[in-house]
Design a protein around this motif. Structure first.
Motif, mmCIF file in Angstrom:
data_model
loop_
_atom_site.group_PDB
_atom_site.id
_atom_site.type_symbol
_atom_site.label_atom_id
_atom_site.label_comp_id
_atom_site.label_asym_id
_atom_site.label_seq_id
_atom_site.Cartn_x
_atom_site.Cartn_y
_atom_site.Cartn_z
ATOM 1 N N ASP A 153 0.793 -1.265 0.029
ATOM 2 C CA ASP A 153 0.057 0.018 -0.082
ATOM 3 C C ASP A 153 0.999 1.214 0.043
ATOM 4 O OD1 ASP A 153 -2.326 -1.193 -0.324
ATOM 5 O OD2 ASP A 153 -2.910 -1.340 1.876
ATOM 6 N N ASP A 154 1.959 1.168 0.550
ATOM 7 C CA ASP A 154 2.753 2.481 0.757
ATOM 8 C C ASP A 154 3.840 2.347 -0.305
ATOM 9 O OD1 ASP A 154 1.274 3.629 2.725
ATOM 10 O OD2 ASP A 154 2.495 2.439 4.347
ATOM 11 N N ASP A 155 3.985 1.592 -1.077
ATOM 12 C CA ASP A 155 5.084 1.590 -2.036
ATOM 13 C C ASP A 155 5.206 2.828 -2.800
ATOM 14 O OD1 ASP A 155 6.283 -0.733 -1.081
ATOM 15 O OD2 ASP A 155 5.590 -1.913 -2.815
ATOM 16 N N VAL A 156 6.157 3.607 -3.272
ATOM 17 C CA VAL A 156 6.207 4.300 -4.165
ATOM 18 C C VAL A 156 7.183 4.159 -5.539
ATOM 19 C CG1 VAL A 156 7.230 6.902 -4.676
ATOM 20 C CG2 VAL A 156 6.292 6.227 -2.441
ATOM 21 N N VAL A 157 6.674 4.505 -6.591
ATOM 22 C CA VAL A 157 7.303 4.127 -7.809
ATOM 23 C C VAL A 157 7.850 5.427 -8.563
ATOM 24 C CG1 VAL A 157 6.804 3.239 -10.482
ATOM 25 C CG2 VAL A 157 5.301 2.128 -8.497
ATOM 26 N N VAL A 158 9.031 5.225 -8.884
ATOM 27 C CA VAL A 158 9.852 6.606 -9.364
ATOM 28 C C VAL A 158 10.512 6.196 -10.763
ATOM 29 C CG1 VAL A 158 11.727 8.090 -8.788
ATOM 30 C CG2 VAL A 158 10.435 6.919 -6.999
ATOM 31 N N LEU A 159 10.348 6.884 -11.685
ATOM 32 C CA LEU A 159 10.963 6.708 -12.991
ATOM 33 C C LEU A 159 11.895 8.118 -13.068
ATOM 34 C CD1 LEU A 159 8.042 5.904 -15.425
ATOM 35 C CD2 LEU A 159 9.911 4.474 -14.244
ATOM 36 N N HIS A 160 13.051 8.010 -13.693
ATOM 37 C CA HIS A 160 13.735 9.247 -14.017
ATOM 38 C C HIS A 160 14.736 9.089 -15.412
ATOM 39 C CE1 HIS A 160 17.319 7.262 -12.127
ATOM 40 N NE2 HIS A 160 16.875 6.833 -11.337
ATOM 41 N N THR A 161 15.213 9.791 -15.894
ATOM 42 C CA THR A 161 16.063 9.967 -16.981
ATOM 43 C C THR A 161 17.348 9.834 -16.327
ATOM 44 O OG1 THR A 161 16.200 12.368 -17.132
ATOM 45 C CG2 THR A 161 14.505 11.373 -18.223
ATOM 46 N N ASP A 162 18.337 9.714 -17.183
ATOM 47 C CA ASP A 162 19.790 9.571 -16.705
ATOM 48 C C ASP A 162 20.360 10.810 -16.264
ATOM 49 O OD1 ASP A 162 19.994 10.730 -19.479
ATOM 50 O OD2 ASP A 162 21.778 9.523 -19.969
ATOM 51 N N GLY A 163 19.458 11.753 -16.544
ATOM 52 C CA GLY A 163 20.155 13.250 -15.811
ATOM 53 C C GLY A 163 20.007 12.964 -14.442
#
Length: 330
Positions: free
Chosen positions: A277-287
């Motif tokens: 329930d508390d998981d966070v999904v993070v996406l990011h570029t190589d910057g």
């Protein structure tokens, strides 16, 4: 169905006394561009000036970031400094407590003016703060978000881009990184986002295939897509956009398949994960560097955006990130 692409995030380096005025000006402009009424635009300006003023007067330097919000019609103001932080944070969150002359608001009044306000501070690590001001007349989007989209230092065009779509029972997002930087990179990333926003509920591999066709006339891009719903995640990516699922346990990396959308499209498998329930999904570029990943801790999304923008971003490259938490009631 609602799909929203991010506007550019503006950074104000707080290394001179006039930074507060610059932050106020940019926050008011962002609020007006978001369609906020004048009273909320004025509040956004006060919030940005106060956060910049605190950095200028009490720390060794830092930055304020101003952007339109992804959580509704509004503005996010993120602030991060290099320390020293505050030992007694609760004291400075009381209305009227300010050690030096600013606009007179104080952190307590910033908290009162904002729709959402987050802050953490320690003498060793410095302070992270984030304020979100939303128009109460416009319905907010479901679920928590944090993001930024920053151009390479000195550039007006950003080749990294982010979009988020709300569909029944889930949220789908894309992060695209056009090859290189400047206007040609921005053209490639924006082409990927146009495909996404036309029909964001397509299966993720179909999205990549359609983007590949649309980007053949561009220099190409790295693209990652994620779809999250209560307790489940789908991820599919090509190129150097990646991320992680972060929660109480060890972080689980989300790794894209090597390739370039618009040039060489490999068969990219869809990864499925169960989410707490508390998981966070993070996406990011190589910057954005990878040193931010701290296992065993669920981050606040707005403060995570402030931290990554200030402490983990490469200023010699475009950079973008998106952090999501699924709407548990979906």
């Amino acid at each position: 169905m609602t799909a929203t692409a991010t506007a550019l995030t503006r950074q104000i380096r707080v290394d001179h006394p006039s930074a507060g005025y610059a932050a106020a000006r940019l926050a008011r402009a962002a609020a007006q561009d978001a369609g906020l009424p004048s009273v909320l635009a004025d509040r956004a300006a006060v919030v940005a000036a106060e956060l910049a003023g605190n950095i200028d007067k009490h720390t060794g330097g830092g930055s304020v970031f101003v952007q339109q919000s992804l959580s509704g019609r509004g503005v996010d103001v993120l602030a991060a400094d290099d320390g020293p932080g505050m030992a007694d944070l609760d004291h400075w969150l009381l209305d009227g407590n300010t050690t030096t002359a600013t606009l007179g608001a104080g952190l307590g009044a910033v908290k009162r003016m904002a729709t959402e306000f987050r802050i953490t501070s320690s003498p060793a690590d410095g302070t992270l703060a984030a304020a979100r001001l939303l128009d109460p007349a416009a319905p907010p989007l479901r679920g928590a978000t944090g993001h930024f989209r920053l151009a390479r230092e000195g550039e007006e065009y950003c080749g990294d881009a982010v979009a988020l779509a709300e569909v029944t029972g889930s949220r789908t997002a894309v992060v695209a990184d056009g090859l290189g930087h400047g206007p040609d990179a921005a053209e490639a990333a924006e082409a990927a986002l146009r495909v996404f926003t036309e029909n964001p509920d397509r299966p993720l591999p179909h999205q990549l295939t359609n983007m590949h066709r649309a980007l053949r006339a561009t220099r190409g891009a790295a693209v990652a897509l994620v779809r999250i719903a209560p307790r489940r995640l789908e991820f599919c990516g090509v190129g150097n956009v990646g991320g992680a699922s972060v929660g109480a346990g060890p972080a689980r990396l989300l790794l894209s398949t090597p390739g370039v959308v618009g040039f060489t499209l490999p068969a990219a498998p869809v990864r499925h994960l169960d989410l707490a329930d508390d998981d966070v999904v993070v996406l990011h570029t190589d910057g954005v560097g990878t040193g931010w990943r701290l296992p065993g801790r669920t981050p606040d999304l707005l403060l995570l955006a402030a931290d990554l923008a200030h402490r983990h971003r490469n200023p010699r490259d475009d950079a973008a990130m998106l952090a999501l938490r699924a709407d548990r009631s979906a």
